[in-house]
Design a protein around this motif. Structure first.
Motif, PDB file in Angstrom:
ATOM      1  N   GLY A 190       1.065  -1.245   0.259  1.00  0.00           N
ATOM      2  CA  GLY A 190      -0.167   0.166  -0.447  1.00  0.00           C
ATOM      3  C   GLY A 190       0.809   1.171   0.266  1.00  0.00           C
ATOM      4  N   SER A 191       2.159   1.440  -0.164  1.00  0.00           N
ATOM      5  CA  SER A 191       2.735   2.443   0.023  1.00  0.00           C
ATOM      6  C   SER A 191       2.791   3.362  -1.154  1.00  0.00           C
ATOM      7  CB  SER A 191       4.824   2.015   0.073  1.00  0.00           C
ATOM      8  OG  SER A 191       4.365   1.405   1.075  1.00  0.00           O
ATOM      9  N   THR A 192       2.683   2.853  -2.474  1.00  0.00           N
ATOM     10  CA  THR A 192       2.659   3.832  -4.404  1.00  0.00           C
ATOM     11  C   THR A 192       1.467   3.868  -4.600  1.00  0.00           C
ATOM     12  OG1 THR A 192       4.329   1.782  -5.000  1.00  0.00           O
ATOM     13  CG2 THR A 192       5.574   3.337  -3.550  1.00  0.00           C
ATOM     14  N   TYR A 193       1.700   2.685  -5.507  1.00  0.00           N
ATOM     15  CA  TYR A 193       0.499   2.279  -6.455  1.00  0.00           C
ATOM     16  C   TYR A 193       0.026   1.287  -7.064  1.00  0.00           C
ATOM     17  CZ  TYR A 193       1.126   7.585  -6.438  1.00  0.00           C
ATOM     18  OH  TYR A 193       1.397   9.031  -5.843  1.00  0.00           O
ATOM     19  N   TYR A 194      -0.796   0.176  -6.971  1.00  0.00           N
ATOM     20  CA  TYR A 194      -0.694  -0.399  -7.516  1.00  0.00           C
ATOM     21  C   TYR A 194      -2.166  -0.595  -8.568  1.00  0.00           C
ATOM     22  CZ  TYR A 194       1.840  -0.628  -3.563  1.00  0.00           C
ATOM     23  OH  TYR A 194       2.828  -0.702  -2.938  1.00  0.00           O
TER      24      TYR A 194
ATOM     25  N   SER B  76       1.810 -20.219  -7.886  1.00  0.00           N
ATOM     26  CA  SER B  76       1.753 -18.851  -8.148  1.00  0.00           C
ATOM     27  C   SER B  76       2.377 -18.098  -9.334  1.00  0.00           C
ATOM     28  CB  SER B  76       1.723 -17.979  -7.214  1.00  0.00           C
ATOM     29  OG  SER B  76       0.541 -17.499  -6.571  1.00  0.00           O
ATOM     30  N   LEU B  77       2.504 -17.265 -10.352  1.00  0.00           N
ATOM     31  CA  LEU B  77       3.403 -16.436 -11.311  1.00  0.00           C
ATOM     32  C   LEU B  77       3.696 -15.426  -9.974  1.00  0.00           C
ATOM     33  CD1 LEU B  77       5.330 -16.473 -12.957  1.00  0.00           C
ATOM     34  CD2 LEU B  77       3.307 -14.729 -14.528  1.00  0.00           C
ATOM     35  N   HIS B  78       5.255 -14.981  -9.463  1.00  0.00           N
ATOM     36  CA  HIS B  78       6.050 -13.973  -9.823  1.00  0.00           C
ATOM     37  C   HIS B  78       7.094 -13.591 -10.634  1.00  0.00           C
ATOM     38  CE1 HIS B  78       4.837 -14.033  -6.111  1.00  0.00           C
ATOM     39  NE2 HIS B  78       4.476 -14.911  -5.737  1.00  0.00           N
ATOM     40  N   GLN B  79       7.301 -11.936 -10.669  1.00  0.00           N
ATOM     41  CA  GLN B  79       8.347 -11.648 -11.609  1.00  0.00           C
ATOM     42  C   GLN B  79       8.726 -10.535 -12.082  1.00  0.00           C
ATOM     43  OE1 GLN B  79       8.461 -13.334 -16.174  1.00  0.00           O
ATOM     44  NE2 GLN B  79       9.424 -10.722 -16.441  1.00  0.00           N
ATOM     45  N   ASN B  80       9.384  -9.723 -11.095  1.00  0.00           N
ATOM     46  CA  ASN B  80      10.399  -8.503 -10.399  1.00  0.00           C
ATOM     47  C   ASN B  80      11.271  -7.977 -12.009  1.00  0.00           C
ATOM     48  OD1 ASN B  80       9.679  -8.886  -7.457  1.00  0.00           O
ATOM     49  ND2 ASN B  80      11.591 -10.158  -7.394  1.00  0.00           N
ATOM     50  N   ASP B  81      11.028  -6.761 -11.241  1.00  0.00           N
ATOM     51  CA  ASP B  81      11.567  -5.326 -12.926  1.00  0.00           C
ATOM     52  C   ASP B  81      10.794  -5.216 -14.061  1.00  0.00           C
ATOM     53  OD1 ASP B  81      13.740  -5.690 -10.518  1.00  0.00           O
ATOM     54  OD2 ASP B  81      14.607  -7.371 -11.629  1.00  0.00           O
TER      55      ASP B  81
ATOM     56  N   VAL C 252      -0.805   3.133 -16.417  1.00  0.00           N
ATOM     57  CA  VAL C 252       0.185   2.758 -15.011  1.00  0.00           C
ATOM     58  C   VAL C 252       0.907   3.723 -14.831  1.00  0.00           C
ATOM     59  CG1 VAL C 252       2.006   0.668 -13.959  1.00  0.00           C
ATOM     60  CG2 VAL C 252      -0.012   0.049 -15.687  1.00  0.00           C
ATOM     61  N   ARG C 253       1.333   4.179 -13.955  1.00  0.00           N
ATOM     62  CA  ARG C 253       2.302   5.607 -12.868  1.00  0.00           C
ATOM     63  C   ARG C 253       3.591   4.752 -14.002  1.00  0.00           C
ATOM     64  NH1 ARG C 253       1.361   9.821 -10.193  1.00  0.00           N
ATOM     65  NH2 ARG C 253      -0.841   9.936  -9.298  1.00  0.00           N
ATOM     66  N   ALA C 254       4.578   5.945 -13.949  1.00  0.00           N
ATOM     67  CA  ALA C 254       6.132   5.117 -14.971  1.00  0.00           C
ATOM     68  C   ALA C 254       6.502   5.013 -13.369  1.00  0.00           C
ATOM     69  CB  ALA C 254       6.695   6.384 -15.198  1.00  0.00           C
ATOM     70  N   ALA C 255       7.464   3.194 -13.111  1.00  0.00           N
ATOM     71  CA  ALA C 255       7.755   3.263 -12.012  1.00  0.00           C
ATOM     72  C   ALA C 255       8.304   1.957 -13.007  1.00  0.00           C
ATOM     73  CB  ALA C 255       7.257   3.405 -10.698  1.00  0.00           C
ATOM     74  N   THR C 256       9.139   0.977 -11.516  1.00  0.00           N
ATOM     75  CA  THR C 256       9.389  -0.170 -11.812  1.00  0.00           C
ATOM     76  C   THR C 256       8.839  -1.035 -10.492  1.00  0.00           C
ATOM     77  OG1 THR C 256      11.545   0.271 -12.352  1.00  0.00           O
ATOM     78  CG2 THR C 256      11.151  -1.753 -11.675  1.00  0.00           C
ATOM     79  N   TYR C 257       7.542  -1.967 -10.891  1.00  0.00           N
ATOM     80  CA  TYR C 257       7.078  -3.187 -10.239  1.00  0.00           C
ATOM     81  C   TYR C 257       7.406  -3.826 -10.317  1.00  0.00           C
ATOM     82  CZ  TYR C 257       4.031   1.195 -10.857  1.00  0.00           C
ATOM     83  OH  TYR C 257       3.663   2.701 -11.225  1.00  0.00           O
TER      84      TYR C 257
END
Length: 570
Positions: free
Chosen positions: A339-343, A381-386, A359-364
């Motif tokens: 909950g800190s930023t945008y989702y 579940s599927l997880h992918q960073n960056d 989507v706001r510009a950022a890294t998710y």
């Protein structure tokens, strides 16, 4: 006390601001003294004091009356924001309509009202500067209870319970009372709804309606399963409450977030009309088409891009209708607790394709999980960073592979989708104590019983037994029991037995099983999802019939386990 406040205010500035001007069309802000302002346009106006908006004039009536009015607070009512100043930060014209952006300043941040000429209501947004680490943050109206007698969400629309039915001697828990005739319960939590599914919600009646339309929802905390209280009657005063839980915790195990300076909640539209729901629905459709709002002068708000991709399961199937989530990169929280930023939330189509727009510009970090249907058997579940999003650009993730279990499945009870859907009472209309209608003892026979024979929650001392057949033991690895809980409310402990031998336990206080308030706060579909796995010696299984037992050995009224799915594989 409210009457004394109004009397003092009237002595200070008379009644000149009591009614909207019938001639002026420009929106306005007028400062009366160091802690009193009046803002509005030719249709409505609000008298704002240091904490409360104490008077709302619309159609010749004060819509607040003896109620509390408008305010902003965090951590429940423990901390109400106190406004130290107000100013017009911008004037402009948009599509031929004049507008002003009024900013009320508090130590924690700035609350904005964007007021257009001719608009029944105002856009609102909040910009953080110094909010503490917290779980709950909200804006709300508490309005006249003789005018606003009904509440509406996208799944519930009915009269608010009369204050006369809130009898102190009938109170059974937090904001919950036994009805005077004993026929059921009154609780504010019955007006809970899924946050990201809302079109418009509010209170209405007697020719008046006050609505919230949150077209953009990226500032909300949590994922697809985020649910919140929307409207209710305040039990101590009878006020009709229109609750804008922009950062809520009512059905979560935990939510403790740190917010960056500049984090923006909103804008949303607070909308006034004569109570006409068709008009409110039409306005909501217009707002959804217009989001993100081009009139807002904020560069970061408009720095947005698109994310596209396709998800295929490792067994060759497309991830049909999977829930897909863009959240914190490399997270240390569950998707519901973020909950800190945008989702951002989406669902894949039947071929596994998904898209996030604006989507706001950022890294998710990206996650995906089964939403039932043709992949209801998928327990991973599927997880992918960056996942990096840039302004006015498309981020193509190509085809993503989601690894699924290759173990042999002995049985599965219920779709694996993080909801209690498919079980008896699963996903029923919100109501207090529904779990009390589930049995203490239950036998479910694989191959004969149906999901409706399994109740959505377990709360009583007793045994829920699964009878299943197993083939002769092979040389494979140990059997693995997967218990997927749609929610868990503290005060319950269950031993897990295979043919009478304990192989695990689900209990309060476990780091693997934090508590959420789902079962005792009227939820029937989900609380906070928990995934538990128990491996055991395959020698415990015998060829032919076997028994898996959930033996509840400690319980608390209306608390316990809300089920999603039970899977045994080897």
């Amino acid at each position: 006390m409210k009457s004394l406040i109004f009397a003092a205010a009237s002595l200070l500035f008379g009644t000149i601001y009591a009614l909207p001007s019938k001639t002026a069309s420009e929106p306005f802000l007028t400062q009366v003294d160091n802690t009193t302002w009046v803002l509005g346009n030719e249709i409505w106006n609000v008298t704002q004091q240091q904490i409360y908006g104490i008077k709302l004039m619309y159609k010749g009536r004060d819509c607040v009356g003896e109620a509390v009015g408008h305010y902003v607070s965090y951590n429940g009512a423990a901390s109400n924001l106190q406004w130290t100043s107000a100013s017009i930060t911008k004037r402009g014209t948009y599509h031929g309509k004049q507008y002003i952006d009024v900013s009320f300043t508090a130590a924690e941040g700035d609350m904005h009202w964007v007021i257009f000429s001719g608009l029944s209501g105002a856009y609102q947004y909040f910009v953080n500067h110094a909010l503490p680490t917290l779980g709950e943050f909200r804006t709300l109206w508490r309005l006249d209870n003789t005018t606003f007698t009904k509440g509406r969400t996208n799944i519930k629309d009915e009269e608010l319970p009369p204050l006369s039915e809130y009898l102190p001697g009938n109170k059974v828990q937090d904001e919950t009372w036994l009805k005077p005739d004993g026929s059921g319960y009154i609780t504010k939590y019955d007006f809970t709804a899924w946050s990201r599914n809302q079109d418009y919600f509010g209170v209405y009646g007697g020719g008046f309606g006050s609505w919230y339309i949150n077209a953009g929802k990226d500032y909300y905390n949590g994922d697809h399963l985020k649910q919140e209280l929307m409207v209710h009657r305040e039990s101590s005063t009878g006020d009709a409450v229109q609750l804008n839980m922009i950062h809520g915790t009512h059905f979560m195990a935990s939510s403790s977030d740190v917010f960056p300076d500049g984090k923006m909640w909103g804008p949303w539209l607070w909308y006034l009309n004569d109570g006409d729901k068709q008009d409110a629905a039409k306005r909501a459709a217009e707002e959804f088409r217009s989001w993100p709002y081009t009139w807002l002068d904020d560069e970061e708000y408009h720095s947005r891009g698109t994310v596209r991709g396709k998800i295929m399961l490792s067994d060759g199937r497309p991830a049909s209708n999977a829930a897909v989530f863009l959240g914190d990169n490399d997270p240390n929280k569950t998707s519901l607790d973020m909950g800190s930023t945008y989702y951002y939330t989406a669902y894949a189509d039947r071929n596994g394709n998904f898209e996030f727009s604006n989507v706001r510009a950022a890294t998710y970090g990206l996650q995906a999980w089964s939403n039932g249907s043709s992949i209801a058997d998928v327990t991973t579940s599927l997880h992918q960073n960056d996942v990096t999003v840039k302004k006015s650009a498309e981020t193509s993730l190509g085809s993503l592979t989601w690894e699924v279990s290759t173990k042999e499945k002995l049985f599965q009870i219920g779709d694996f989708d993080r909801y209690s859907y498919g079980f008896l009472h699963g996903g029923a209309p919100h109501q207090h104590a529904l779990v009390a209608s589930c049995p203490a003892n239950l036998t479910y026979i694989i191959g004969e019983s149906k999901p409706l024979d399994w109740c959505f929650g377990q709360t009583y001392l007793g045994n829920w037994t699964v009878r299943f057949k197993a083939p002769a033991a092979s040389q494979s690895a140990a059997p693995n029991l997967i218990v997927s809980l749609a929610g868990y409310s503290s005060g319950a402990s269950t031993n897990i037995l295979v043919n009478g031998v304990r192989v695990g336990n689900m209990t309060s206080g476990s780091s693997l099983l934090p508590s959420d308030p789902c079962l005792y706060r009227s939820a029937t579909g989900a609380g906070e999802w928990h995934l538990l796995e128990y491996s055991f010696d395959k020698a415990l299984l015998k060829e032919g019939w076997n028994e898996l037992t959930f033996n509840m050995v400690r319980n608390t009224t209306w608390h316990g386990f809300m089920w999603d799915s039970v899977v045994l594989e080897w």
